[in-house]
Design an enzyme around this catalytic site. Structure first.
Site, PDB file in Angstrom:
ATOM      1  N   ASP A  91       0.882  -1.529   0.050  1.00 20.22           N
ATOM      2  CA  ASP A  91       0.015  -0.052  -0.196  1.00 20.22           C
ATOM      3  C   ASP A  91       1.266   1.036  -0.004  1.00 20.22           C
ATOM      4  O   ASP A  91       2.037   1.109   0.562  1.00 20.22           O
ATOM      5  CB  ASP A  91      -0.551  -0.165   1.273  1.00 20.22           C
ATOM      6  CG  ASP A  91      -1.775   1.201   1.390  1.00 20.22           C
ATOM      7  OD1 ASP A  91      -2.479   1.543   0.099  1.00 20.22           O
ATOM      8  OD2 ASP A  91      -1.753   1.606   2.815  1.00 20.22           O
ATOM      9  N   ASP A 110      -0.380   4.551   1.008  1.00 22.13           N
ATOM     10  CA  ASP A 110      -0.211   6.023   2.292  1.00 22.13           C
ATOM     11  C   ASP A 110      -0.613   5.098   3.410  1.00 22.13           C
ATOM     12  O   ASP A 110      -1.005   3.998   3.525  1.00 22.13           O
ATOM     13  CB  ASP A 110      -1.979   5.772   1.950  1.00 22.13           C
ATOM     14  CG  ASP A 110      -2.215   7.728   0.989  1.00 22.13           C
ATOM     15  OD1 ASP A 110      -1.051   7.543  -0.171  1.00 22.13           O
ATOM     16  OD2 ASP A 110      -3.327   7.737   0.208  1.00 22.13           O
TER      17      ASP A 110
END
Length: 413
Positions: free
Chosen positions: A199, A201
């Site tokens: 991922d 963020d």
């Protein structure tokens, strides 16, 4: 096994010794210096013994060397014992010789690697982890340190208990102790995990990209309200994405470069990616954020794959819409599978890293799902969790030592 009492392991080079053949365990311990191993085996060579097993440990300048050898020809064992003790004394060391039968007992089925990360790692925590392993019927065959910086990382080689059972028990204990524990099956596949997908963020980077854009649009509070509604379950990801992006309508496209310059990588991110690439891994990112940022990260960090949502820009302005396929929770898992297929890597040999509920499908689909400084629901569902703010600690979960990372940096800056 402890550093002061190592036992020869079934994994070391050995000869095939029948179970009823007499053997000798020769143990040497004392201050380490060059020539000890060669000296011991030079001494043993005079007695025509075969080497069955060897293990050596050096801790803070003290060496413990164990050699399991066949019994010498008839009538020579007493002379061997005397000679070894005399040699050890000449080296200002101690020797212990124990008679026995055959090789080491075979390791039990159900073999696992248990990696423990502490910051710091206390004796109390270590005792509790060891007791839990024993409580499941497992045997600790070996312990060694993977890293001392930025965290203390140690690995237990365990046999005799199913990996899944061990993982469940240790996950509960780790949460109580405040340490990170990863349990993976032993075997060649551990070194063959060739694709890592992260991922972006709050995982690869410290920021939430939508919030960086919102700051330039002066709508941070409104974006935060929509995010909070999504977290309460009032909106799904796609609804919240459209609602937040709509608030950026009319923002000048020049803000993209500003946001890119504001993105802060998570500590250890460069080290993680650089090391994985040098080892031949492929690395990718999937994000509910925007390609305007992930494409830049892909180029800067040398990533193999990157996929995110795309902000629509018309006549130099953000339209408040996204284009193309939406990368949501299900989309991240779908992309993991697609990247694995394109990389030629079986799904069970993939690693996924994420922090939010939006990453859960991806974490569960991967061979190893790592919750990185994640919310409780994600930590509970992932295979393992890392709760220190250093992304490169994931390397230790793959059995890569700090010394190997630093050596690679020296050889290939």
């Amino acid at each position: 096994m402890s550093a002061s009492q190592p036992q020869p392991t079934a994994d070391a080079p050995s000869v095939d010794v029948p179970a009823d053949v007499p053997t000798l365990l020769v143990k040497i311990f004392g201050k380490d210096r060059p020539g000890i191993t060669a000296g011991l085996f030079d001494t043993l060579a005079a007695y025509s013994v075969d080497v069955v097993d060897i293990e050596q440990v050096v801790t803070r300048g003290r060496i413990v060397l164990c050699a399991l050898v066949t019994q010498p020809p008839a009538g020579l064992e007493g002379d061997l014992r005397s000679t070894v003790h005399s040699w050890a004394e000449s080296m200002k060391m101690q020797a212990e010789i124990i008679s026995g039968i055959g090789d080491n007992r075979p390791r039990g089925t159900g073999r696992s690697h248990v990696t423990v990360l502490g910051h710091p790692l206390t004796a109390e925590q270590t005792a509790s982890i060891a007791a839990c392993i024993t409580g499941t019927g497992g045997n600790i065959d070996r312990i060694f340190r993977l890293a001392k910086y930025p965290v203390t990382a140690v690995e237990f080689a365990v046999s005799g208990t199913p990996t899944e059972e061990l993982r469940t028990v240790l996950a509960i204990e780790a949460a109580k102790l405040g340490v990170d524990v990863a349990v993976v099956s032993a075997g060649l596949h551990r070194r063959a995990q060739r694709l890592v997908v992260m991922d972006v963020d709050s995982t690869l980077i410290q920021d939430e990209v939508i919030e960086l854009f919102a700051a330039h649009a002066g709508c941070e509070d409104k974006v935060a309200e929509v995010t909070a509604a999504a977290m309460r379950g009032e909106l799904d990801f796609e609804q919240s994405l459209h609602a937040r992006v709509a608030l950026l309508e009319g923002l000048d496209a020049s803000v993209v470069d500003k946001v890119r310059s504001e993105v802060r990588l998570t500590p250890g991110a460069r080290t993680l990616i650089r090391t994985l690439k040098r080892l031949g891994y492929q690395v990718g990112v999937v994000s509910g954020g925007f390609t305007q940022v992930t494409d830049d990260l892909k180029e800067r960090l040398g990533l193999d794959f990157a996929q995110a949502n795309t902000l629509e820009i018309v006549d130099g302005k953000l339209t408040g819409r996204v284009t193309g396929e939406i990368v949501d929770r299900a989309g991240k898992a779908r992309l993991l599978r697609r990247f694995a297929s394109e990389a030629g890597v079986p799904l069970e040999q993939t690693v996924a890293i994420g922090d939010g509920a939006n990453d859960l499908d991806m974490l569960n689909a991967a061979g190893l799902g790592v919750a990185f400084n994640a919310k409780p629901v994600v930590r509970e569902a992932a295979h393992t969790a890392v709760n220190v703010p250093f992304l490169d600690t994931v390397l230790y979960l793959l059995g890569i030592t700090r010394e190997e990372v630093e050596a690679a940096d020296i050889l290939e800056p």
